[in-house]
Design a protein around this motif. Structure first.
Motif, PDB file in Angstrom:
ATOM      1  N   MET A   1      -2.788   2.373   0.581  1.00 20.97           N
ATOM      2  CA  MET A   1      -1.637   1.577   0.579  1.00 20.97           C
ATOM      3  C   MET A   1      -0.490   2.262   0.762  1.00 20.97           C
ATOM      4  O   MET A   1      -0.331   3.240   0.587  1.00 20.97           O
ATOM      5  CB  MET A   1      -1.453   0.709  -0.992  1.00 20.97           C
ATOM      6  N   GLN A   2       0.392   1.653   1.567  1.00 21.18           N
ATOM      7  CA  GLN A   2       1.705   2.044   1.941  1.00 21.18           C
ATOM      8  C   GLN A   2       2.775   1.534   0.874  1.00 21.18           C
ATOM      9  O   GLN A   2       2.468   0.725  -0.033  1.00 21.18           O
ATOM     10  CB  GLN A   2       1.934   1.785   3.282  1.00 21.18           C
ATOM     11  N   GLU A   3       3.785   1.962   1.012  1.00 16.80           N
ATOM     12  CA  GLU A   3       4.940   1.545   0.479  1.00 16.80           C
ATOM     13  C   GLU A   3       5.109   0.024   0.409  1.00 16.80           C
ATOM     14  O   GLU A   3       4.701  -0.590   1.401  1.00 16.80           O
ATOM     15  CB  GLU A   3       6.221   2.117   0.705  1.00 16.80           C
ATOM     16  N   PRO A   4       5.621  -0.745  -0.689  1.00 17.27           N
ATOM     17  CA  PRO A   4       5.717  -2.159  -0.312  1.00 17.27           C
ATOM     18  C   PRO A   4       6.875  -2.540   0.567  1.00 17.27           C
ATOM     19  O   PRO A   4       7.715  -1.722   0.679  1.00 17.27           O
ATOM     20  CB  PRO A   4       6.320  -2.477  -1.909  1.00 17.27           C
ATOM     21  N   LEU A   5       6.798  -3.724   1.134  1.00 20.47           N
ATOM     22  CA  LEU A   5       7.861  -4.242   2.090  1.00 20.47           C
ATOM     23  C   LEU A   5       8.695  -4.752   0.934  1.00 20.47           C
ATOM     24  O   LEU A   5       8.553  -5.373   0.176  1.00 20.47           O
ATOM     25  CB  LEU A   5       7.060  -5.353   2.755  1.00 20.47           C
ATOM     26  N   ASN A   6      10.058  -4.622   1.385  1.00 15.44           N
ATOM     27  CA  ASN A   6      11.187  -4.973   0.777  1.00 15.44           C
ATOM     28  C   ASN A   6      11.641  -6.539   0.899  1.00 15.44           C
ATOM     29  O   ASN A   6      11.964  -7.130   0.053  1.00 15.44           O
ATOM     30  CB  ASN A   6      12.415  -4.124   0.935  1.00 15.44           C
ATOM     31  N   MET A 118      -9.868   1.427   4.366  1.00 15.34           N
ATOM     32  CA  MET A 118     -10.341   2.591   3.843  1.00 15.34           C
ATOM     33  C   MET A 118     -11.774   2.798   4.466  1.00 15.34           C
ATOM     34  O   MET A 118     -12.547   2.003   4.775  1.00 15.34           O
ATOM     35  CB  MET A 118     -10.734   2.742   2.255  1.00 15.34           C
ATOM     36  N   PRO A 119     -11.968   4.111   5.239  1.00 16.61           N
ATOM     37  CA  PRO A 119     -13.312   4.318   5.968  1.00 16.61           C
ATOM     38  C   PRO A 119     -14.427   4.157   5.006  1.00 16.61           C
ATOM     39  O   PRO A 119     -14.509   4.643   3.873  1.00 16.61           O
ATOM     40  CB  PRO A 119     -13.066   5.755   6.658  1.00 16.61           C
TER      41      PRO A 119
END
Length: 154
Positions: A1-6, A118-119
């Motif tokens: 997961m990346q940072e949440p979108l604002n 995820m691989p």
């Protein structure tokens, strides 16, 4: 997961299709809430969040009737048809997970965060690919109208 979108995004519940990143898909939209969501997108030149309904038979789903995983998409083209429906061409950009719905009576609006792939286990993936290829080959033999190029590509 990346940072949440604002930002928050209008949500378009889909009945009979799942859109993935990089897919370009025409959609016909007739529900009032969905048309308003598209109008919001076009007014602000924002992206829209596409997510499938859990039960496609429901005409007016609530937020619990929409899957939490979806795709953030750009609206490429929008055409209002004489019968009141809207034909929209969308391009999926990135997979997202809906984190919360915001209070909005005009259309569904939600915040989301990016999902990353995820691989999986390489051996299992190879076995699944081989199995799908074999099944498609069997299907092509039965249907007899599958182009040779498609069979070769798979």
């Amino acid at each position: 997961m990346q940072e949440p979108l604002n930002a928050s995004y209008p949500v378009l519940p889909l009945r009979d299709i799942v859109v993935f990143p990089h897919m370009i898909v025409p959609l016909f939209v007739g529900r009032e809430k969905s048309v308003r969501a598209l109008e919001e997108v076009m007014a602000d030149d924002k992206q829209i969040l596409l997510s499938s309904q859990i039960d496609p038979g429901i005409d007016d789903p609530d937020s619990d009737g929409i899957f939490k995983a979806g795709v953030l998409a750009n609206v490429l083209q929008l055409l209002k048809l004489p019968d009141g429906t809207v034909k929209v061409l969308v391009e999926g950009q990135a997979r997202v997970r809906i984190t919360e719905y915001l209070e909005n009576d005009n259309f569904f609006e939600a915040r989301a965060e990016y999902l990353t792939e995820m691989p999986g286990d390489a051996t299992t993936t190879e076995a699944l690919l081989r199995s799908v290829g074999e099944e498609f080959s069997r299907y092509a033999k039965v249907k007899k109208n599958v182009p040779e190029e498609a069979l070769t590509a798979v």
